[in-house]
Enzyme design. Sequence first.
Site, PDB file in Angstrom:
ATOM      1  N   LEU A 246       0.836  -1.279   0.091  1.00 54.96           N
ATOM      2  CA  LEU A 246      -0.076   0.047   0.065  1.00 54.96           C
ATOM      3  C   LEU A 246       0.783   1.222   0.123  1.00 54.96           C
ATOM      4  O   LEU A 246       2.097   1.034   0.648  1.00 54.96           O
ATOM      5  CB  LEU A 246      -0.858   0.094   1.601  1.00 54.96           C
ATOM      6  CG  LEU A 246      -1.885  -1.113   1.369  1.00 54.96           C
ATOM      7  CD1 LEU A 246      -2.568  -0.930   2.730  1.00 54.96           C
ATOM      8  CD2 LEU A 246      -2.818  -1.218   0.178  1.00 54.96           C
ATOM      9  N   ASP A 247       0.553   2.179  -0.681  1.00 57.80           N
ATOM     10  CA  ASP A 247       1.292   3.504  -0.681  1.00 57.80           C
ATOM     11  C   ASP A 247       1.292   4.021   0.602  1.00 57.80           C
ATOM     12  O   ASP A 247       0.438   3.719   1.532  1.00 57.80           O
ATOM     13  CB  ASP A 247       0.657   4.617  -1.578  1.00 57.80           C
ATOM     14  CG  ASP A 247       0.716   4.247  -2.923  1.00 57.80           C
ATOM     15  OD1 ASP A 247       1.562   3.442  -3.429  1.00 57.80           O
ATOM     16  OD2 ASP A 247      -0.309   4.915  -3.763  1.00 57.80           O
ATOM     17  N   LYS A 248       2.315   4.630   1.024  1.00 52.74           N
ATOM     18  CA  LYS A 248       2.791   5.428   2.386  1.00 52.74           C
ATOM     19  C   LYS A 248       1.540   5.856   2.919  1.00 52.74           C
ATOM     20  O   LYS A 248       1.053   5.769   4.151  1.00 52.74           O
ATOM     21  CB  LYS A 248       3.992   6.283   2.261  1.00 52.74           C
ATOM     22  CG  LYS A 248       4.144   6.751   3.874  1.00 52.74           C
ATOM     23  CD  LYS A 248       5.472   7.832   3.637  1.00 52.74           C
ATOM     24  CE  LYS A 248       5.771   8.405   4.883  1.00 52.74           C
ATOM     25  NZ  LYS A 248       6.938   9.364   4.779  1.00 52.74           N
TER      26      LYS A 248
END
Length: 248
Positions: free
Chosen positions: A58-60
Amino acid sequence: MFKEYELEILYQDKYLVVINKPSGLLVHKSMIDRHEIYFAMKMLRDQIGQWVYPVHRLDKPTSGVLLFALDSESARLMSEQFKVHSIVKEYVAVVRGYAPPSGLIDHALKEKLDKISDKKARDDKEAQEAVTAFESLASVELNAAVGRYDKTRYSLVKLLPKTGRKHQLRRHMKHISHHILGDTKYGRGEHNKFVRKEYNMHRLLLHCSALEVVHPYTNEKLRFEAAFDEVFEMIFKEFNWNKEKIYE
């Protein structure tokens, strides 16, 4: 922020472990954020006392369901499910404007390369197939002027990515002009400033609410659901949205 933070574990057995990743936490160490010292992989390893293998990411700034394997073979088997798109990923986002009731975004995306971590990658690849289904769950109109409009409208949407391209959901929502709130890369600055000022909202409003996979050894269908954080809960309350619709 994450010092002494305990990750919420949604599921764990001999082969898999699933957490609810908070917004702002990297999945693993990255040259893109060299100053960061906290990573989900390391925090989870220390928390359960066992090495973990990332299966997806997942993106940050994105929160929600994140799956790890507990051995390399389980990681390989689970990664195959992601490669053939047999898993189901459900996301929830808050976007600008009144989103259509439902739709399918079929818009190929050029691979996004980072100057540091992807400096040896080819930058002449053709755009890759990218497909996202969406459904509008609720909307709100605010008596506040943002940009050139006297009133401001936002929608709560469920996003179902059929492919897994980098920043796919954020780029696809930008493509149909329903930018995700809090997106500093693909969003609209005037709306980000508005929600920061009015609601003290300092995160990307994108959350992986559910993930469905098949267990690599029992073949049992598993569904994991991740609760929303206090920022999302505050937005639901402020906009008078019933979050129960998300799981209908």
